[in-house]
Design a protein around this motif. Sequence first.
Motif, short mmCIF file in Angstrom:
data_model
loop_
_atom_site.label_atom_id
_atom_site.label_comp_id
_atom_site.label_asym_id
_atom_site.label_seq_id
_atom_site.Cartn_x
_atom_site.Cartn_y
_atom_site.Cartn_z
N UNK A 1 0.87 -1.07 -0.05
CA UNK A 1 -0.08 0.18 0.08
C UNK A 1 0.68 1.17 0.13
N UNK A 2 2.05 1.29 0.35
CA UNK A 2 3.03 2.38 0.55
C UNK A 2 4.43 2.14 0.47
N UNK A 3 4.84 3.03 -0.43
CA UNK A 3 6.46 3.36 -0.91
C UNK A 3 6.94 4.00 0.41
N UNK A 4 8.28 3.79 0.44
CA UNK A 4 9.20 4.78 1.50
C UNK A 4 9.18 6.25 0.78
N UNK A 5 8.85 7.25 2.13
CA UNK A 5 8.97 8.36 1.87
C UNK A 5 10.26 8.86 1.27
N UNK A 6 11.25 8.30 1.67
CA UNK A 6 12.66 8.75 1.24
C UNK A 6 13.22 8.01 0.09
N UNK A 7 12.22 7.45 -0.89
CA UNK A 7 12.59 6.73 -1.95
C UNK A 7 13.63 7.55 -2.98
N UNK A 8 13.61 8.83 -2.82
CA UNK A 8 14.51 9.68 -3.50
C UNK A 8 15.95 9.59 -3.23
N UNK A 9 16.19 8.78 -2.20
CA UNK A 9 17.69 8.78 -1.69
C UNK A 9 18.43 7.62 -2.53
N UNK A 10 17.56 6.81 -2.96
CA UNK A 10 18.35 5.55 -3.78
C UNK A 10 18.52 6.17 -5.19
#
Length: 668
Positions: free
Chosen positions: A432-441
Motif C-alpha cells: 500500500x505504501x512506498x518509502x517516503x525517502x525513496x528519492x535517496x536511492x
Amino acid sequence: MASSSSSLSTEQQPRPPFRLKPSSSSSFTPSRLCLEFLSCLQTDQVMQIHKINDVVIPTLIHNLSNCNPLRCSSENGHRSPLQATYDKINGDLSDIKDTLERLKEWEDRLNTLTKKLMLFDWEAAAICTEGTNSVEVLQTAIPEIHEMVSGLKSHISLPLETCLPPKSSDISLLPIPKNAVSILKWSENFAETDAFVNFKERYDSLSFQQQESLLYFSFFPDNSQIRKKVLTYFWIGEGGVIQPTGTGDSEEIADQLFKDLSTKGFIEPVEEKDIGDFNVCSIKPDVRSALLTIAHTKGFLGFDSDGNPTANSCRAYLEKTDEGSLQHLSKFSNHDKLRTLFNINENCLEFPSSWLSKTKNISVIHLGNWSSSSTDKYIEAENPNFLEDLRDVKLLRCLSLNGVSGITKLPDSISTSENLDILDLKSCRHLEKLPRKIGLLKKLTHMDMSGCYLLDEMPEGIAFLSELRVLKGFIIGRSRKKGSSKQCTLSDLAKLEKLRKLSLYADKETTGESGELNCLSEFRSLQILAISWIVPVPPKSKPNKKLKPTSVASPSLPTSLEKLDLRCWPSPTMPSWIKPWELNSLKKLYIRGGKLSGMQITQPKVCDSAQWTVKILRFKFLRELRMDWKDVGTLFPSLVYIEKVDCPELSSFPVEGVWRSKTGSTGR
C-alpha cells in the motif's frame, strides 16, 4: 468328447498380450494409432517411440487399473497384500511414460538440428570459394558449420548419460540427498563422460562473459521457464557479468548475451517472435547437469551431497524442505562471504531473527517469483519485519519481492541501501505504501511496481531518481488522499533523461487532450511505453458555453518509441494521439483487451501515408475488433509476426494464435 475337445482347443488358443479396449471416460487410444499398433504386432514393423507413448503405455495403465487389488478388498476395508506391488507397477509405468516423453523431446530437437544443418546453403558456399572473396566467405561459413555440427554431436552424445534416468546399476553415481526434493544435485562421475567432455569443449569456446552468464542457469530446475529479466537482474546485481558503467546499455548487453546463448544452442527460447526476440527461455536437463558440474568445480555454487549450501558458498538458496521453511539458513554461518540469496521454491518466508542484517556484503536478494509459469504461485512473508534488517546491508544492488504477499509497506530503512540498482515489487498484492525517502536511492535504474493495485500514492522522490532506465506501474490520474504529502506526476518524470521503459496505470482523467498523458511527447528518450486503463471513459459532456475556449496542445507520443503496449483501451476508436506517420522507429504494437473496434486513424493531408513500421503485432482479447486480413498488409507492410488470441471478429485471419511471414511482409 466333442464338447471336451472343443473346450480344450479354446484354452490352447494364445491370448493377446493385452486388449486395446478404450475406456468410456478417457480418449487415450486414438483409433488410427491403435490400428497401426495392431498391424505392428502381426509384422516385423518397428513401433515408433511416440506411438508407444501415446498408445501402449496408456493402454497398459488402463488395463492395470482393472486389476487393482483395492477392488478385492474385504468389507472391513483392509488393504490387499498385493497393493504395494500393484502401486509399484503403476508407478513404474508412469516413470516409463515420462521417460518416453523426454525421448520424444530429444528426437524433436535432433530433427531440428539436423534440418538446420541440411538446409545450410552449401552450394552458395562452394561457389563463392571459387571467387576472389573465398577467404571472407570461409571465415563466416566454416565457424557456422562447426557450431551446427558441434551442437548436433553434443545432442546425440548426451541422452544416455543425462537426459534419461540412470540404469539401476548406475544409481550409486548420483548422490541421493536426505532432502528428497532437493533441486541442486550433480554426479561426481559425470565429468568423466563423453557427454560432459563434448559440452566442456563448446563451453570453453565461449567468451569469459558468456561463460559466466551461463553459469547462472544452474540455479533453475530442469525444463523450467525462466524470465529473462531475472537473469538480467542477477547479471547486473552481482556485477560479474555486466559491469556497472553508468550508461543505459546494461539491458542491451543482456539481450545480446541471451541471443548469443540461444544461437549457440545452450538455452531454448520460448515463444520466439524473431531471432533473439523472446522474454522467456528454458534449459535442458543435459545442459544443466553439465553446468552444475562446472559451477561446483569453479566454486560458483557450493553444495554438499544432500543439496545444502556449504559454509564457504557465496550463493545460498531457499528450497522447500520437510524439515522447515528456512532451517538450513540458520546453519549457514559464513554471512560475510554471501553475495546472493535466491528463492527456488520456498513459499513461506520466515527468516531467523536478524539473519539478513548479518549479510553485510550481499548484493542480490531475490525472494519472489522467477518463472513465467508461476504467476499463481503463492509466496508469503510471515513476518515482513525482516525487511527492516536491510538498513545494515549497504552493498545490496538487487532486491526482488516479485509476487510476495503479506508486505503492506516498505520501511524507510530500504532507502539507506544507497547502492540499490534494482527494486522489483511486481505483483506485491498487499503493498500500500512506498518509502517516503525513496528519492535517496540515487543509483536506482530499475523499479517495477506493476500489479501493486493497492498503491495510491507516488512519492515525490521518484522524480529525483535520475538514473532510472525502467519504471513500471506508475499511477497517474488517481485522486490523492487528503493530507498526503506531495505526489510525483507524469510531467515530473519527463526530466528523467535516461528513462527508456515506462508503464502506466491510467484512469478517466488521463484520457483526452487536457489529460495528464498530454506530456508524453516530452519523454524524448523513451523506447517502450505501456498504458493500462483501469476505469472506462465517461461519455462526453456538453460544452459549457459560459467558459471561454482554451487552446490545448495536441498530444502525441515520443518519436523514439520502439514498442507500444495498450491495455484495456476503453474507446471503440484508436486514440487520437497515436500518429503512425510520426512513429518511424516503432517495431512492436500490442493491443490487449478493451473496446477497440477498428484501426482507422484520421490522416492529415500533409502526411504521405498512415502506414505503420511495425514488425511484430499482437491482438489479444479484443472481442469487438473487426479487421480484414487483406488490410493487414496495407496497414503493416513490414509485418513479420502476428499473434491473435480470442478476437472472434477477426474471422478472416488465416490462423488462431501465431502467424509468421516467410518473406518479411504479409504479401497481401
